[in-house]
Design a protein around this motif. Sequence first.
Motif, PDB file in Angstrom:
ATOM      1  N   ALA A 112      41.431  21.000  37.610  1.00  0.00           N
ATOM      2  CA  ALA A 112      41.297  20.855  36.169  1.00  0.00           C
ATOM      3  C   ALA A 112      40.743  22.126  35.531  1.00  0.00           C
ATOM      4  CB  ALA A 112      40.403  19.674  35.835  1.00  0.00           C
ATOM      5  N   LYS A 113      40.019  22.951  36.294  1.00  0.00           N
ATOM      6  CA  LYS A 113      39.436  24.173  35.760  1.00  0.00           C
ATOM      7  C   LYS A 113      40.199  25.365  36.306  1.00  0.00           C
ATOM      8  CE  LYS A 113      34.670  22.655  35.305  1.00  0.00           C
ATOM      9  NZ  LYS A 113      33.296  22.968  35.681  1.00  0.00           N
ATOM     10  N   LYS A 114      40.433  26.317  35.428  1.00  0.00           N
ATOM     11  CA  LYS A 114      41.094  27.554  35.840  1.00  0.00           C
ATOM     12  C   LYS A 114      40.299  28.722  35.285  1.00  0.00           C
ATOM     13  CE  LYS A 114      45.625  25.672  36.333  1.00  0.00           C
ATOM     14  NZ  LYS A 114      47.023  25.958  36.377  1.00  0.00           N
ATOM     15  N   ILE A 115      40.325  29.805  35.981  1.00  0.00           N
ATOM     16  CA  ILE A 115      39.626  31.005  35.535  1.00  0.00           C
ATOM     17  C   ILE A 115      40.425  31.639  34.414  1.00  0.00           C
ATOM     18  CG2 ILE A 115      38.867  33.313  36.188  1.00  0.00           C
ATOM     19  CD1 ILE A 115      38.404  32.217  39.006  1.00  0.00           C
ATOM     20  N   GLU A 116      39.748  31.860  33.292  1.00  0.00           N
ATOM     21  CA  GLU A 116      40.394  32.487  32.146  1.00  0.00           C
ATOM     22  C   GLU A 116      40.326  34.005  32.255  1.00  0.00           C
ATOM     23  OE1 GLU A 116      39.552  32.897  27.396  1.00  0.00           O
ATOM     24  OE2 GLU A 116      39.053  31.003  28.349  1.00  0.00           O
ATOM     25  N   ARG A 117      39.125  34.535  32.589  1.00  0.00           N
ATOM     26  CA  ARG A 117      38.957  35.969  32.762  1.00  0.00           C
ATOM     27  C   ARG A 117      37.640  36.230  33.470  1.00  0.00           C
ATOM     28  NH1 ARG A 117      37.066  38.196  26.904  1.00  0.00           N
ATOM     29  NH2 ARG A 117      35.539  36.579  26.552  1.00  0.00           N
ATOM     30  N   VAL A 118      37.501  37.446  33.991  1.00  0.00           N
ATOM     31  CA  VAL A 118      36.292  37.876  34.680  1.00  0.00           C
ATOM     32  C   VAL A 118      35.849  39.177  34.031  1.00  0.00           C
ATOM     33  CG1 VAL A 118      35.308  38.642  36.864  1.00  0.00           C
ATOM     34  CG2 VAL A 118      37.021  36.828  36.855  1.00  0.00           C
ATOM     35  N   LEU A 119      34.578  39.239  33.618  1.00  0.00           N
ATOM     36  CA  LEU A 119      34.012  40.447  33.015  1.00  0.00           C
ATOM     37  C   LEU A 119      32.994  41.032  33.981  1.00  0.00           C
ATOM     38  CD1 LEU A 119      33.362  39.271  29.363  1.00  0.00           C
ATOM     39  CD2 LEU A 119      35.076  40.881  30.115  1.00  0.00           C
ATOM     40  N   ILE A 120      33.045  42.349  34.179  1.00  0.00           N
ATOM     41  CA  ILE A 120      32.060  43.047  34.993  1.00  0.00           C
ATOM     42  C   ILE A 120      31.394  44.072  34.099  1.00  0.00           C
ATOM     43  CG2 ILE A 120      31.692  44.519  37.007  1.00  0.00           C
ATOM     44  CD1 ILE A 120      34.266  43.316  38.183  1.00  0.00           C
ATOM     45  N   PHE A 121      30.074  43.963  33.924  1.00  0.00           N
ATOM     46  CA  PHE A 121      29.314  44.861  33.075  1.00  0.00           C
ATOM     47  C   PHE A 121      28.613  45.898  33.945  1.00  0.00           C
ATOM     48  CE2 PHE A 121      29.691  40.940  30.691  1.00  0.00           C
ATOM     49  CZ  PHE A 121      30.096  41.411  29.457  1.00  0.00           C
ATOM     50  N   TYR A 122      28.699  47.169  33.548  1.00  0.00           N
ATOM     51  CA  TYR A 122      28.075  48.264  34.276  1.00  0.00           C
ATOM     52  C   TYR A 122      26.849  48.751  33.516  1.00  0.00           C
ATOM     53  CZ  TYR A 122      32.512  48.255  36.726  1.00  0.00           C
ATOM     54  OH  TYR A 122      33.605  47.882  37.444  1.00  0.00           O
ATOM     55  N   THR A 123      25.950  49.411  34.222  1.00  0.00           N
ATOM     56  CA  THR A 123      24.695  49.856  33.616  1.00  0.00           C
ATOM     57  C   THR A 123      24.881  50.960  32.592  1.00  0.00           C
ATOM     58  OG1 THR A 123      24.374  51.390  35.460  1.00  0.00           O
ATOM     59  CG2 THR A 123      23.290  49.229  35.611  1.00  0.00           C
ATOM     60  N   ASP A 124      26.028  51.649  32.601  1.00  0.00           N
ATOM     61  CA  ASP A 124      26.242  52.708  31.613  1.00  0.00           C
ATOM     62  C   ASP A 124      26.825  52.189  30.305  1.00  0.00           C
ATOM     63  OD1 ASP A 124      28.831  52.116  32.373  1.00  0.00           O
ATOM     64  OD2 ASP A 124      29.393  54.187  32.803  1.00  0.00           O
ATOM     65  N   GLY A 125      26.911  50.868  30.151  1.00  0.00           N
ATOM     66  CA  GLY A 125      27.391  50.274  28.901  1.00  0.00           C
ATOM     67  C   GLY A 125      28.886  49.974  28.896  1.00  0.00           C
ATOM     68  N   THR A 126      29.578  50.312  29.958  1.00  0.00           N
ATOM     69  CA  THR A 126      31.001  50.033  30.023  1.00  0.00           C
ATOM     70  C   THR A 126      31.223  48.718  30.755  1.00  0.00           C
ATOM     71  OG1 THR A 126      31.287  51.254  32.082  1.00  0.00           O
ATOM     72  CG2 THR A 126      31.623  52.471  30.021  1.00  0.00           C
ATOM     73  N   PHE A 127      32.441  48.210  30.690  1.00  0.00           N
ATOM     74  CA  PHE A 127      32.768  46.989  31.405  1.00  0.00           C
ATOM     75  C   PHE A 127      34.257  46.962  31.692  1.00  0.00           C
ATOM     76  CE2 PHE A 127      33.339  46.089  26.973  1.00  0.00           C
ATOM     77  CZ  PHE A 127      34.456  45.282  26.920  1.00  0.00           C
TER      78      PHE A 127
END
Length: 161
Positions: free
Chosen positions: A140-155
């Motif tokens: 019933a649940k599906k992954i919509e997206r994955v975000l990875i945040f980096y310490t330099d402010g980028t992702f």
Amino acid sequence: MNLSAKIELLIQAKKLSASQFADTLGIPRSSISHILSGRNKPSLDVVQKILIAFPEIPAEELLDDKRDLSISVPSPKIAPTPTASTPSLFDAPTPSAPESPRNILPEQTIVQSNLRRPRESSSKTPQPVVAAPSSTAHLAKKIERVLIFYTDGTFTESKPQ
């Protein structure tokens, strides 16, 4: 007088705390703490930074155990301490090198726009989730997206195919 004692005398003469002295030299505060406690001896790098930060101190006086340290009173070059005007880690940074063309907005803007986005699009009719055996409940649940945040402010953002 050994080098550690001369460093301690220098700190006292300049009316600095050990932390301020470490910040002035641009070295970790723990390094000064270890030097003052006698756990470590000052490295060549630390000695060089002292001589650069305090040009009024002759190198011979600092390094020769048989010579006393004559200290004049000019103030050192103290590194600025963080204030309210200094940006914090949680301020919205402008990304310096976005990983993809979509990542050109500050994180805060992206997060806020995603919070306002409806969960289901209006073209789909919501399907009620019926209690099912545990082997099919995860479907019933599906992954919509994955975000990875980096310490330099980028992702980076990944979406399943």
